[in-house]
Design a protein around this motif. Structure first.
Motif, PDB file in Angstrom:
ATOM      1  N   THR A 193       9.949  55.419 -67.345  1.00 17.05           N
ATOM      2  CA  THR A 193       9.044  55.045 -68.347  1.00 17.05           C
ATOM      3  C   THR A 193       9.498  53.959 -69.371  1.00 17.05           C
ATOM      4  N   ALA A 194      10.748  53.854 -69.448  1.00 11.30           N
ATOM      5  CA  ALA A 194      11.310  53.142 -70.542  1.00 11.30           C
ATOM      6  C   ALA A 194      11.068  51.663 -70.186  1.00 11.30           C
ATOM      7  N   ALA A 195      10.786  50.983 -68.904  1.00  6.65           N
ATOM      8  CA  ALA A 195      10.810  49.854 -68.654  1.00  6.65           C
ATOM      9  C   ALA A 195       9.255  49.183 -68.439  1.00  6.65           C
ATOM     10  N   THR A 196       8.480  50.399 -68.346  1.00  7.16           N
ATOM     11  CA  THR A 196       7.195  50.084 -68.387  1.00  7.16           C
ATOM     12  C   THR A 196       6.375  49.357 -69.685  1.00  7.16           C
ATOM     13  N   GLN A 197       7.149  49.532 -70.718  1.00  9.89           N
ATOM     14  CA  GLN A 197       6.294  49.088 -72.163  1.00  9.89           C
ATOM     15  C   GLN A 197       6.436  47.410 -72.116  1.00  9.89           C
ATOM     16  N   ALA A 198       7.391  47.075 -71.706  1.00 12.66           N
ATOM     17  CA  ALA A 198       7.448  45.350 -71.684  1.00 12.66           C
ATOM     18  C   ALA A 198       6.601  44.971 -70.715  1.00 12.66           C
ATOM     19  N   SER A 199       6.422  45.550 -69.453  1.00  9.73           N
ATOM     20  CA  SER A 199       5.593  45.104 -68.441  1.00  9.73           C
ATOM     21  C   SER A 199       4.001  44.918 -69.058  1.00  9.73           C
ATOM     22  N   TYR A 200       3.756  46.327 -69.601  1.00 12.24           N
ATOM     23  CA  TYR A 200       2.332  46.209 -70.346  1.00 12.24           C
ATOM     24  C   TYR A 200       2.063  45.064 -71.012  1.00 12.24           C
ATOM     25  N   VAL A 201       3.036  44.893 -72.052  1.00 14.47           N
ATOM     26  CA  VAL A 201       2.814  43.838 -73.356  1.00 14.47           C
ATOM     27  C   VAL A 201       2.724  42.463 -72.288  1.00 14.47           C
ATOM     28  N   ALA A 202       3.576  42.299 -71.206  1.00 15.73           N
ATOM     29  CA  ALA A 202       3.240  40.799 -70.642  1.00 15.73           C
ATOM     30  C   ALA A 202       1.871  40.767 -69.905  1.00 15.73           C
ATOM     31  N   LEU A 203       1.596  42.010 -69.235  1.00 12.49           N
ATOM     32  CA  LEU A 203       0.324  42.095 -68.531  1.00 12.49           C
ATOM     33  C   LEU A 203      -0.806  41.656 -69.289  1.00 12.49           C
ATOM     34  N   TYR A 204      -0.799  42.535 -70.726  1.00  9.96           N
ATOM     35  CA  TYR A 204      -1.813  42.361 -71.524  1.00  9.96           C
ATOM     36  C   TYR A 204      -1.863  40.775 -72.293  1.00  9.96           C
ATOM     37  N   THR A 205      -0.770  40.058 -72.332  1.00 11.26           N
ATOM     38  CA  THR A 205      -0.935  38.785 -72.761  1.00 11.26           C
ATOM     39  C   THR A 205      -1.415  37.830 -71.791  1.00 11.26           C
ATOM     40  N   VAL A 206      -1.100  38.355 -70.441  1.00 10.22           N
ATOM     41  CA  VAL A 206      -1.798  37.157 -69.315  1.00 10.22           C
ATOM     42  C   VAL A 206      -3.167  37.430 -69.214  1.00 10.22           C
ATOM     43  N   ALA A 207      -3.648  38.637 -69.689  1.00  7.41           N
ATOM     44  CA  ALA A 207      -5.088  38.939 -69.519  1.00  7.41           C
ATOM     45  C   ALA A 207      -5.939  38.305 -70.783  1.00  7.41           C
ATOM     46  N   VAL A 208      -5.294  38.452 -71.882  1.00  7.34           N
ATOM     47  CA  VAL A 208      -5.935  38.090 -73.320  1.00  7.34           C
ATOM     48  C   VAL A 208      -5.961  36.492 -73.390  1.00  7.34           C
ATOM     49  N   THR A 209      -5.017  35.796 -72.469  1.00  3.19           N
ATOM     50  CA  THR A 209      -4.823  34.365 -72.718  1.00  3.19           C
ATOM     51  C   THR A 209      -5.527  33.594 -71.610  1.00  3.19           C
ATOM     52  N   GLY A 210      -5.747  34.198 -70.393  1.00  6.78           N
ATOM     53  CA  GLY A 210      -5.962  33.568 -69.151  1.00  6.78           C
ATOM     54  C   GLY A 210      -7.533  33.824 -68.614  1.00  6.78           C
ATOM     55  N   ARG A 211      -8.051  33.251 -67.929  1.00 12.73           N
ATOM     56  CA  ARG A 211      -9.369  33.322 -67.177  1.00 12.73           C
ATOM     57  C   ARG A 211      -9.271  34.662 -66.497  1.00 12.73           C
ATOM     58  N   PRO A 212     -10.549  35.212 -66.204  1.00 14.41           N
ATOM     59  CA  PRO A 212     -10.474  36.669 -65.637  1.00 14.41           C
ATOM     60  C   PRO A 212     -10.071  36.397 -64.123  1.00 14.41           C
ATOM     61  N   LEU A 213     -10.161  35.470 -63.537  1.00 14.50           N
ATOM     62  CA  LEU A 213      -9.846  35.328 -62.080  1.00 14.50           C
ATOM     63  C   LEU A 213      -8.350  35.319 -61.938  1.00 14.50           C
ATOM     64  N   ARG A 214      -7.426  34.670 -62.740  1.00 12.04           N
ATOM     65  CA  ARG A 214      -6.422  34.598 -62.988  1.00 12.04           C
ATOM     66  C   ARG A 214      -5.637  36.024 -63.153  1.00 12.04           C
ATOM     67  N   THR A 215      -6.310  36.795 -64.245  1.00  6.72           N
ATOM     68  CA  THR A 215      -5.993  38.036 -64.491  1.00  6.72           C
ATOM     69  C   THR A 215      -6.178  39.068 -63.148  1.00  6.72           C
TER      70      THR A 215
END
Length: 413
Positions: free
Chosen positions: A107-129
């Motif tokens: 559980t401790a390591a998932t927070q950074a992964s979620y932030v990085a995933l959110y950044t990819v989704a909010v800054t990129g195209r849907p296909l890349r996401t």
């Protein structure tokens, strides 16, 4: 001086943080101010949460020195998450997967992964996401299978959180694009309104310039001719002074001055602020043509009028009036003494056909051209018509114009 502050209500107290949150959501993350500083603070905050989870949540063995190093280092790339979101995600994954493989608290390591995933989704195209999400889930499940099939199945069940984070990022990105499009349309509409206002101001200035030119040129020309008549009578035979002729010439000058003063007052009232910008005085029309002909006769011209049209739209009538006025002024000024001028107006094929021709000598060659012909052409174009002017074959000068009667042009004064 004492300043009275507005009372603070619970609504205003709560609205300020809400406004800041909405501003942060609406703002493009790639152009947000202080991005590096804010991301550094975010990385520290997420690392603090991860540390607390590693200490107090028992879903793996306690981290050793390597575990703490992997856990804390995985948060460092978040400082540059806006600039290189995919590279930051890969760097986080490179630290998180060994952490999970060694069995430390998951559980401790998932927070950074979620932030990085959110950044990819909010800054990129849907296909890349979508591709990134599929790749992350596939890689994570594959790694967990090397540890335990039971852990891999549990991770596959928990992959809904990954999908939820990616969906949240895509939704925020679409919302920001929607807000940006609204702002762009508003700015474009504002620019259009400003351009339209500038265009209307330019047209109004041109209209006033034309009116003043026509009015002053016509009136001053008539006053000059009438003054010359009075001067000639006084100088021809002082001993047999024709008082009636002199008095008539002076009366004509006074009448011309009164007419010019009234028309000038009507024109200049547009510049006053007594009413809305579009409020103007009554437009001159076809009913004013006899007055123009009479004024030209007083100046010595022999004017004949043939008018076979009863009425016309206000803009067309005003344009015809000003064209005839300028043409008669030019005839009195340039056609020589006592010119014969014929003015004809009739309706044919849904248009007003106008003609003003004289038998004079025309303007002297080599003279400085004025704005009369230019103004007449502009008036014809303002109602969708055309105008031609030039010397006649048999001598003299002629002005012809065709003005559509079904015009939607703006009013012309």
């Amino acid at each position: 001086m004492r300043t009275v502050q507005a009372p603070t209500t619970p609504q205003t107290t709560w609205s300020r943080p809400a406004e800041r949150i909405m501003a942060a959501i609406n703002r493009d993350p790639l152009t947000a101010p202080h991005a590096l500083r804010n991301d550094a603070l975010l990385a520290v905050s997420v690392a603090a949460v991860a540390t607390a989870l590693a200490l107090f949540v028992d879903d793996g063995r306690a981290p050793d020195a390597l575990g703490w190093a992997l856990l804390l280092v995985s948060h460092i790339p978040l400082v540059w998450r806006r600039r290189r979101p995919v590279l930051v995600l890969l760097a986080v994954v490179a630290c998180v997967f060994p952490y999970h493989f060694l069995g430390f608290p998951h559980t401790a390591a998932t927070q950074a992964s979620y932030v990085a995933l959110y950044t990819v989704a909010v800054t990129g195209r849907p296909l890349r996401t979508v591709l990134v999400g599929i790749g992350v889930i596939t890689l994570a499940v594959g790694v967990m299978f090397t540890i335990s099939a039971h852990e891999a199945l549990g991770l596959l069940k928990a992959s809904g959180w990954v999908v939820a984070v990616l969906f949240c990022g895509v939704d925020v990105r679409v919302y920001r694009q929607y807000v940006a499009s609204i702002v762009e349309r508003a700015e474009r509409a504002e620019r259009t309104r400003e351009e339209e206002a500038r265009r209307r101001v330019a047209e109004e200035r041109l209209r006033i310039a034309r009116d003043l030119h026509d009015l002053l040129a016509h009136s001053i020309t008539l006053i000059g001719v009438q003054t010359s008549v009075a001067a000639h009578v006084l100088a021809a035979d002082p001993e047999r002074l024709d008082r009636e002729t002199v008095a008539k010439a002076l009366d004509d000058i006074a009448e011309t001055c009164r007419s010019a003063r009234g028309e000038l007052r009507t024109t200049l009232e547009v510049l006053r602020e007594h009413g809305p910008p579009d409020v103007r005085g009554p437009l001159p029309g076809l009913d004013g043509l006899p007055g123009l002909a009479e004024a030209a006769r007083l100046a010595g011209a022999r004017v004949e009028q043939t008018v076979r049209i009863a009425q016309a739209p206000p803009a067309v009538g005003a344009a015809a009036y000003r064209i005839v006025q300028e043409a008669l002024t030019n005839a009195v000024r340039h056609a020589g003494p006592g010119p014969a001028v014929h003015v004809a107006l009739d309706e044919r094929d849904g248009a007003l056909h106008l003609s003003v021709r004289d038998d004079g000598t025309g303007p002297a060659p080599g003279g400085t051209p004025g704005f009369g012909l230019v103004g007449m052409r502009e008036r014809a174009r303002s109602v969708g018509g055309t105008l031609d002017a030039g010397p006649r074959t048999g001598g003299g000068f002629e002005v012809t114009a065709v003005l559509p009667l079904a015009t939607t042009g703006e009013r012309t004064g």
